[in-house]
Design a protein around this motif. Structure first.
Motif, short mmCIF file in Angstrom:
data_model
loop_
_atom_site.label_atom_id
_atom_site.label_comp_id
_atom_site.label_asym_id
_atom_site.label_seq_id
_atom_site.Cartn_x
_atom_site.Cartn_y
_atom_site.Cartn_z
N TRP A 202 -8.16 -3.10 -2.64
CA TRP A 202 -8.96 -4.32 -3.09
C TRP A 202 -9.33 -5.18 -2.03
CZ3 TRP A 202 -3.76 -5.51 -6.21
CH2 TRP A 202 -3.73 -4.47 -7.24
N VAL A 203 -8.45 -5.33 -1.06
CA VAL A 203 -8.87 -6.20 0.09
C VAL A 203 -10.18 -5.92 0.87
CG1 VAL A 203 -7.89 -7.22 2.32
CG2 VAL A 203 -6.59 -6.92 0.34
N ALA B 41 -7.52 -9.75 -5.74
CA ALA B 41 -7.76 -9.53 -4.45
C ALA B 41 -8.26 -10.79 -3.40
CB ALA B 41 -9.16 -8.60 -4.14
N SER B 42 -8.89 -11.69 -3.96
CA SER B 42 -9.16 -12.74 -3.23
C SER B 42 -7.73 -13.79 -3.17
CB SER B 42 -10.34 -13.53 -4.03
OG SER B 42 -10.00 -13.99 -5.22
N SER C 25 -6.71 -13.51 0.48
CA SER C 25 -7.66 -14.25 1.51
C SER C 25 -7.12 -15.66 1.69
CB SER C 25 -9.06 -14.13 1.18
OG SER C 25 -9.65 -12.85 1.16
N PHE D 89 -3.52 -1.83 -3.22
CA PHE D 89 -3.81 -3.33 -2.71
C PHE D 89 -4.58 -3.41 -1.67
CE2 PHE D 89 -2.56 -7.20 -1.02
CZ PHE D 89 -2.76 -8.11 -2.07
N ASN E 201 -8.48 -9.28 -10.49
CA ASN E 201 -7.66 -8.44 -10.00
C ASN E 201 -6.71 -9.04 -8.91
OD1 ASN E 201 -8.91 -7.94 -7.48
ND2 ASN E 201 -9.34 -5.96 -7.89
N VAL F 285 -0.12 -8.58 -7.24
CA VAL F 285 -0.58 -9.56 -5.92
C VAL F 285 0.37 -10.69 -6.00
CG1 VAL F 285 -2.36 -10.73 -4.99
CG2 VAL F 285 -2.89 -8.46 -6.03
N ALA G 270 -12.51 -6.56 -4.01
CA ALA G 270 -12.85 -7.67 -4.20
C ALA G 270 -14.24 -7.83 -4.95
CB ALA G 270 -12.62 -8.52 -3.24
N ASN H 52 0.97 -1.15 0.05
CA ASN H 52 0.11 -0.11 0.02
C ASN H 52 0.89 1.09 -0.13
OD1 ASN H 52 -2.52 1.58 0.04
ND2 ASN H 52 -2.14 1.69 2.20
N ASN I 83 -2.78 -5.74 -11.90
CA ASN I 83 -2.96 -5.78 -10.53
C ASN I 83 -2.70 -7.02 -10.03
OD1 ASN I 83 -3.64 -2.87 -10.72
ND2 ASN I 83 -5.66 -3.43 -10.83
N ARG I 84 -3.21 -8.00 -10.63
CA ARG I 84 -3.10 -9.50 -10.07
C ARG I 84 -1.67 -9.94 -10.38
NH1 ARG I 84 -6.22 -11.99 -13.66
NH2 ARG I 84 -4.64 -12.92 -14.89
#
Length: 204
Positions: free
Chosen positions: A36-37, A72-73, A76, A33, A70, A99, A41, A11, A95-96
């Motif tokens: 997204w979280v 975000a999941s 998780s 990021f 992207n 990540v 998502a 971030n 973006n992905r």
């Protein structure tokens, strides 16, 4: 935790790249990021949080996600501290990619991205060969790709053979709403399998 520290590091890096603008001033297309979280998502936030708890309790060694958008999941599932996360998506996403890179470098979680149609035999073969080379089965499979009946059924049929004996499957968008045949497939598959529904609203 390692996950929280990685989120904070990423971030801060992205905010710095954008001239120090705070998160609230960054449009969604270039959201950090952390955005997204918290809300970026595609999954419902409460539902994703509940699913994350289940996965953390389950403790998978290998996670395979079909349809990562992207990315975000992916974070998780990273909260469960698996050894390896695999992402399969039909198209690339900058973006992905960021990540995936941070999961690998900041969290020391192996992360491999496959870009291609999940139902394409070549894509399935690539994923299968990658796992075979490592000698690892999939413990948690999350399906959130093609939302047509044939699409979700294909993902289920093609990737469940990669599961370990204790394998667990998550399917997104099982609630009834427009533009998705997932609920129809879910109604069929849930009759023959031990299942649990996490639905906080009718879009999850």
């Amino acid at each position: 935790t390692r996950v929280a520290n990685a989120i904070q590091d990423l971030n801060m890096a992205i905010v710095k790249e954008r001239g120090g603008k705070p998160v609230s001033d960054v449009p969604y297309e270039t959201a950090t990021f952390l955005d997204w979280v918290r809300g970026g998502a595609w999954q419902d936030a409460e539902e994703l949080a509940e699913a994350e708890k289940r996965v953390c309790t389950f403790g998978p060694r290998v996670v395979l996600e079909i349809g990562s958008m992207n990315g975000a999941s992916l974070l998780s599932w990273a909260a469960s501290q698996p050894e390896l996360i695999i992402s399969v998506d039909i198209s690339g996403n900058a973006n992905r990619e960021r990540v995936v890179s941070h999961l690998d470098t900041k969290l020391a979680i192996g992360c491999r991205e496959f870009v291609g149609d999940s139902s394409d035999p070549e894509t399935v073969a690539q994923v299968s060969a990658f796992l075979d080379d490592l000698g690892l089965p999939v413990d948690y499979l999350f399906i959130d790709g093609d939302h047509s009946y044939d699409g979700v059924k294909a993902d289920y049929d093609l990737y469940t053979p990669l599961l370990s004996d204790r394998g667990m499957i998550g399917i997104h968008d099982i609630a009834h709403h427009d533009d998705s045949d997932v609920p129809r497939y879910w109604a069929e598959v849930s009759e023959s399998q031990r299942s649990e529904e996490i639905i906080r609203n009718e879009s999850g």
